[in-house]
Design a protein around this motif. Structure first.
Motif, PDB file in Angstrom:
ATOM      1  N   TYR A   4      -9.810  -4.504   2.213  1.00  0.00           N
ATOM      2  CA  TYR A   4      -9.481  -3.199   2.778  1.00  0.00           C
ATOM      3  C   TYR A   4     -10.454  -2.113   2.318  1.00  0.00           C
ATOM      4  O   TYR A   4     -10.641  -1.109   3.014  1.00  0.00           O
ATOM      5  CB  TYR A   4      -8.055  -2.790   2.391  1.00  0.00           C
ATOM      6  N   PHE A   5     -11.052  -2.289   1.154  1.00  0.00           N
ATOM      7  CA  PHE A   5     -11.825  -1.206   0.555  1.00  0.00           C
ATOM      8  C   PHE A   5     -13.337  -1.453   0.576  1.00  0.00           C
ATOM      9  O   PHE A   5     -14.098  -0.693  -0.002  1.00  0.00           O
ATOM     10  CB  PHE A   5     -11.356  -0.983  -0.890  1.00  0.00           C
ATOM     11  N   THR A  65      -7.670   0.879  11.258  1.00  0.00           N
ATOM     12  CA  THR A  65      -7.608   0.407   9.877  1.00  0.00           C
ATOM     13  C   THR A  65      -8.231   1.421   8.933  1.00  0.00           C
ATOM     14  O   THR A  65      -7.718   1.662   7.830  1.00  0.00           O
ATOM     15  CB  THR A  65      -8.326  -0.950   9.746  1.00  0.00           C
ATOM     16  N   THR A  66      -9.314   2.052   9.366  1.00  0.00           N
ATOM     17  CA  THR A  66      -9.951   3.097   8.549  1.00  0.00           C
ATOM     18  C   THR A  66      -8.975   4.240   8.291  1.00  0.00           C
ATOM     19  O   THR A  66      -8.898   4.780   7.179  1.00  0.00           O
ATOM     20  CB  THR A  66     -11.211   3.629   9.255  1.00  0.00           C
ATOM     21  N   MET A 120       0.843  -1.193   0.000  1.00  0.00           N
ATOM     22  CA  MET A 120       0.000   0.000   0.000  1.00  0.00           C
ATOM     23  C   MET A 120       0.880   1.246   0.000  1.00  0.00           C
ATOM     24  O   MET A 120       1.871   1.310   0.730  1.00  0.00           O
ATOM     25  CB  MET A 120      -0.915   0.016   1.227  1.00  0.00           C
ATOM     26  N   VAL A 133      -6.430   3.092   5.672  1.00  0.00           N
ATOM     27  CA  VAL A 133      -7.019   3.035   4.331  1.00  0.00           C
ATOM     28  C   VAL A 133      -7.201   4.435   3.758  1.00  0.00           C
ATOM     29  O   VAL A 133      -7.029   4.659   2.552  1.00  0.00           O
ATOM     30  CB  VAL A 133      -8.371   2.281   4.373  1.00  0.00           C
ATOM     31  N   HIS A 138     -14.523  -1.044   9.085  1.00  0.00           N
ATOM     32  CA  HIS A 138     -13.285  -1.378   9.796  1.00  0.00           C
ATOM     33  C   HIS A 138     -13.237  -0.614  11.105  1.00  0.00           C
ATOM     34  O   HIS A 138     -13.986   0.344  11.308  1.00  0.00           O
ATOM     35  CB  HIS A 138     -12.054  -1.005   8.951  1.00  0.00           C
TER      36      HIS A 138
END
Length: 593
Positions: free
Chosen positions: A45-46, A54-55, A22, A58, A50
């Motif tokens: 992930y998308f 994690t949000t 990433m 991302v 979350h």
């Protein structure tokens, strides 16, 4: 983030194993992962909800790359190599540069006993441990060296040293010692380290009685303390199950509240010698992070005789990478160890979670406060400080903070040429730093914080103006009160912003200030120390550290070396090198006169 671009890439991901990387808006890798199925894993992930951490990660992803591998094993190896290479900010990097102490018995003609932490450099030596801490290892070493007079020096000397006269070395450097003597001492050390301590304890008791009889009470007390140390280190450790004398490492994990807790027991002869514990924010899959930890851990630690892991973990890739037997018990003694591991992980997570979460929250709030005061993003900040003594050894340090955390791989050190003017030093280091970043096309910071008032800010602004960076980088300075304590920030226009000394921002700025000052002072001291050991020999071609050491060892000091004849010097180093030394020393003498 260009969502349509990301969606298009996600659709075309292959359903194969591999590693994914990433990237943020600057193209830097911020997270590396591995997957059995790249398409399924990266898409996770998308889509969906979350936790907060994690949000946040991302939201910083602007692109991603992937590398397809032939197997999950190759994906895991690739993931670890990429983590070590790029040190991504969101990866759980468990390598902490610390390892347990061991006692090392060297495999040399005349063996030595040492306390070491690296057990991989010398494969021929025997290692005993690990010990709970360095003090326990040193105490045990002292006992062994008192009883068994192995040689102490790294290189054999030409005369008997103090240890020989203290009866702590049998003098193999000068005396002709039968090799069997060292073999017998080595065997006794091995027996002792394997738990057979009776012989050593009896010897110490006998020496203690003799010392007391001779009224040598201090020496007798030393022997008593050694006996107590043996009892503490060898006999008083926590026993799990006394009839089980196996050696094994036991690891398990527990995850909750967006954090991953990993606990490991190092069990030797049925005794827990020490416990490993790691608590980190969790950005990926818990099992994948746990597997990654194990591979990283055993790159820096010796392999266990057996590794005990939870039976829910897929260990197929680990079996191929780690050179040790892996057991996943269903019942019995080993499952008790695993249960104890998991229980410890839960308790440690509960104990540390609130403190860690509070610290993360304070740091995040501090960065937000800094952004607000600067009216500009200040997520990546660089700080500068310089150090000198009357203009000598002038140096500067640049430390980098990303989201309130030090980014040590980006630190830079500078030797400056501007004498003792702090303002000139600031101009030089700012110019050198950002001219190079622009030339290389490297990432620029959001802001710069200089340790000083308006003069320092103006000096830095002058350079940023010349490089057309004033509108890109926010420049601020730390303002101190009459007690030399930071109490405000100043911008380029001279406006000051008071900092509440109870706020997270105050503590963050203080940590930053202490860090940049520490780095500058450490570098300055290093250069001064190096200069103090510099001599004319360092400037002579063909004379490296080894020949310099031989010359000084032979002649004792420079006065004797200068007085030596060419023939005497050539007895120590090759003829050509000897001629060069002789001519340089006599030329140097003529110049001084």
């Amino acid at each position: 983030m260009d969502k349509e671009y990301i969606k298009a890439k996600l659709r075309n991901l292959p359903n194969e194993p591999g590693s994914y990387q990433m990237k943020d808006k600057n193209g830097e890798i911020i997270y590396v992962g591995k997957a059995k199925n790249l398409h399924n894993r990266v898409n996770q992930y998308f889509v969906g909800a979350h936790d907060f951490k994690t949000t946040k990660m991302v939201s910083n992803i602007h692109d991603f790359d992937f590398i397809v591998t032939r197997s999950e094993k190759e994906a895991l190896v690739l993931e670890i190599n990429l983590i070590k290479k790029y040190r991504p900010k969101y990866n759980i990097q468990f390598i902490d540069d610390s390892s347990y102490p061991y006692i090392k018995l060297t495999k040399e003609k005349y063996p030595r006993l040492l306390v070491v932490r690296d057990t991989k450099k010398d494969k021929k030596a025997k290692y005993f441990g690990p010990f709970p801490d360095a003090n326990a290892a040193r105490t045990t070493l002292k006992v062994l060296q008192t009883l068994y007079p192995f040689r102490r020096c790294a290189h054999l000397e030409t005369k008997l040293c103090l240890y020989y006269h203290m009866h702590q070395c049998i003098g193999p450097c000068v005396l002709d010692i039968d090799p069997k003597v060292f073999e017998e001492m080595s065997e006794k050390v091995v027996r002792f380290m394997n738990g057979d301590t009776k012989e050593v304890e009896n010897e110490l008791k006998e020496k203690m009685v003799i010392a007391s009889s001779n009224l040598e009470f201090e020496r007798a007390q030393e022997y008593k303390e050694m006996l107590d140390s043996i009892h503490h280190v060898v006999n008083d450790q926590q026993n799990i199950e006394k009839d089980n004398r196996g050696d094994r490492d036991v690891f398990a994990w527990y995850t909750e509240k967006g954090y991953l807790a990993i606990t490991g027991f190092l069990v030797r002869k049925g005794t827990i010698l020490n416990k490993e514990f790691r608590l980190r924010p969790l950005y990926g899959d818990a099992e994948e992070e746990f597997t990654s930890f194990l591979v990283q851990y055993y790159q820096d630690h010796p392999a266990a005789r057996e590794l005990v892991l939870p039976n829910t973990l897929d260990v197929s890739a680990l079996q191929q990478i780690l050179d040790m037997p892996i057991f996943q018990p269903q019942k019995g003694y080993k499952i008790k160890l695993l249960d104890l591991c998991i229980e410890n992980a839960k308790k440690q997570l509960d104990l540390k979670f609130n403190a860690v979460a509070r610290q993360d929250s304070m740091t995040q709030q501090a960065v937000e406060d800094l952004n607000r005061i600067a009216n500009h993003p200040m997520n990546r900040v660089e700080l500068f400080d310089n150090s000198h003594i009357s203009g000598a050894f002038t140096v500067a340090s640049c430390v980098v903070y990303e989201d309130g955390q030090p980014d040590r791989k980006s630190y830079r050190l500078y030797k400056l040429h501007t004498g003792n003017s702090d303002v000139d030093s600031m101009r030089e280091v700012i110019y050198r730093r950002y001219f190079r970043l622009l030339k290389e096309g490297s990432r620029l910071p959001d802001g710069i914080i200089v340790d000083g008032g308006k003069l320092q800010i103006d000096a830095a602004k002058e350079i940023l103006d010349s490089l057309n960076l004033t509108s890109t980088i926010k420049l601020m300075g730390l303002v101190k009160d009459d007690k030399h304590s930071t109490n405000a920030l100043m911008d380029m226009n001279g406006n000051t912003f008071d900092i509440d000394k109870d706020s997270g921002l105050f503590f963050l700025l203080t940590r930053m200030q202490d860090e940049v000052h520490r780095v500058a002072i450490s570098y300055h001291r290093k250069l001064r120390s190096k200069a103090q050991t510099k001599s004319v020999l360092d400037e002579i071609p063909g004379i490296g550290p080894k020949r310099k050491r031989l010359l000084l060892k032979e002649f004792g000091n420079f006065t004797n070396l200068k007085a030596a004849s060419l023939e005497d010097i050539c007895k120590v180093v090759p003829t050509e090198a000897g001629k060069t030394v002789y001519e340089a020393l006599h030329q140097e003498k003529t110049d001084v006169d």
